[in-house]
Design a protein around this motif. Structure first.
Motif, short mmCIF file in Angstrom:
data_model
loop_
_atom_site.label_atom_id
_atom_site.label_comp_id
_atom_site.label_asym_id
_atom_site.label_seq_id
_atom_site.Cartn_x
_atom_site.Cartn_y
_atom_site.Cartn_z
N GLY A 15 8.32 13.43 12.67
CA GLY A 15 8.75 12.18 11.98
C GLY A 15 7.87 10.74 12.27
O GLY A 15 7.84 10.12 11.33
N LEU A 16 7.40 10.60 13.46
CA LEU A 16 6.58 9.67 13.70
C LEU A 16 5.32 9.78 12.80
O LEU A 16 5.02 8.75 12.52
N LEU A 17 4.61 11.12 12.69
CA LEU A 17 3.34 10.97 11.79
C LEU A 17 3.80 10.84 10.35
O LEU A 17 3.15 10.11 9.56
N LYS A 18 4.99 11.02 9.96
CA LYS A 18 5.53 10.90 8.33
C LYS A 18 5.63 9.44 8.17
O LYS A 18 5.08 8.86 7.28
N LEU A 19 6.29 8.82 9.39
CA LEU A 19 6.42 7.28 9.38
C LEU A 19 5.24 6.41 9.18
O LEU A 19 5.18 5.73 8.42
N GLU A 20 4.14 6.87 10.09
CA GLU A 20 2.88 6.21 9.93
C GLU A 20 2.18 6.44 8.65
O GLU A 20 1.82 5.52 7.99
N SER A 21 2.40 7.48 8.08
CA SER A 21 1.81 8.05 6.97
C SER A 21 2.44 7.22 5.61
O SER A 21 1.62 6.69 4.74
N ASP A 22 3.64 7.10 5.57
CA ASP A 22 4.33 6.17 4.57
C ASP A 22 4.23 4.96 4.80
O ASP A 22 3.64 3.97 3.69
N GLY A 23 4.02 4.23 5.86
CA GLY A 23 3.90 2.83 5.97
C GLY A 23 2.33 2.51 5.77
O GLY A 23 2.06 1.57 5.23
N LEU A 24 1.46 3.45 5.82
CA LEU A 24 0.05 3.20 5.65
C LEU A 24 -0.24 3.33 3.90
O LEU A 24 -0.91 2.44 3.42
N ALA A 25 0.64 4.13 3.27
CA ALA A 25 0.59 3.98 1.88
C ALA A 25 1.20 2.91 1.37
O ALA A 25 0.46 2.51 0.54
N VAL A 26 2.26 2.28 1.84
CA VAL A 26 2.77 1.17 1.49
C VAL A 26 1.88 -0.17 1.72
O VAL A 26 1.54 -0.79 0.82
N SER A 27 1.15 -0.04 2.79
CA SER A 27 0.12 -0.97 3.34
C SER A 27 -0.92 -1.27 2.34
O SER A 27 -1.46 -2.37 2.01
N ARG A 28 -1.43 -0.09 1.84
CA ARG A 28 -2.60 0.02 0.89
C ARG A 28 -2.07 -0.50 -0.21
O ARG A 28 -3.00 -1.09 -1.21
N ALA A 29 -0.88 -0.26 -0.62
CA ALA A 29 -0.45 -0.66 -2.11
C ALA A 29 -0.30 -2.31 -2.30
O ALA A 29 -0.69 -2.95 -3.14
N MET A 30 0.22 -2.70 -1.12
CA MET A 30 0.58 -4.15 -0.94
C MET A 30 -0.54 -4.88 -0.66
O MET A 30 -0.73 -6.15 -1.20
N GLN A 31 -1.61 -4.41 -0.21
CA GLN A 31 -2.85 -5.00 0.02
C GLN A 31 -3.57 -5.60 -1.40
O GLN A 31 -4.18 -6.52 -1.20
N SER A 32 -3.35 -4.71 -2.41
CA SER A 32 -4.16 -5.30 -3.85
C SER A 32 -3.42 -6.52 -4.17
O SER A 32 -3.83 -7.20 -4.93
N LEU A 33 -2.12 -6.85 -3.64
CA LEU A 33 -1.45 -7.84 -4.22
C LEU A 33 -1.59 -9.10 -3.34
O LEU A 33 -1.26 -10.22 -3.78
N ILE A 34 -2.28 -9.09 -2.41
CA ILE A 34 -2.53 -10.15 -1.58
C ILE A 34 -3.61 -11.11 -1.98
O ILE A 34 -4.89 -10.59 -2.29
#
Length: 68
Positions: A14-33
Motif C-alpha cells: 500500500g505504501l509503495l502504491k501510494l508513493e507511485s500514485d503521488g508521483l504520477a500526480v506530481s508529475r502531471a501537476m508540474q506542467s501546470l505550474i
C-alpha cells in the motif's frame, strides 16, 4: 531478516502504491505550474518521492519479500 507477516506485506504494498500514485500526480501537476520558485519546489518533491520509491524497491529486493 525475519519473514514478514501478511499484514506487513500489505502495508508495504500500500505504501509503495501510494508513493507511485503521488508521483504520477506530481508529475502531471508540474506542467501546470508557472511560478519558477514553486516549480523548483515541485521538482524537489518529485525527486524526494522517487528516492522513497527506490528505497522501498531496494528493501523489497534485498529482503526477498516478493518470493521470486
Amino acid at each position: 531478516m525475519r519473514k514478514l507477516a501478511e499484514g506487513e506485506i500489505l502495508s508495504l504494498t500500500g505504501l509503495l502504491k501510494l508513493e507511485s500514485d503521488g508521483l504520477a500526480v506530481s508529475r502531471a501537476m508540474q506542467s501546470l505550474i508557472t511560478d519558477d520558485d514553486l516549480k523548483k519546489q515541485a521538482e524537489a518533491g518529485i525527486l524526494a518521492s522517487e528516492g522513497r520509491i527506490k528505497g522501498l524497491q531496494q528493501f523489497i529486493n534485498e529482503n526477498s519479500i516478493t518470493g521470486v
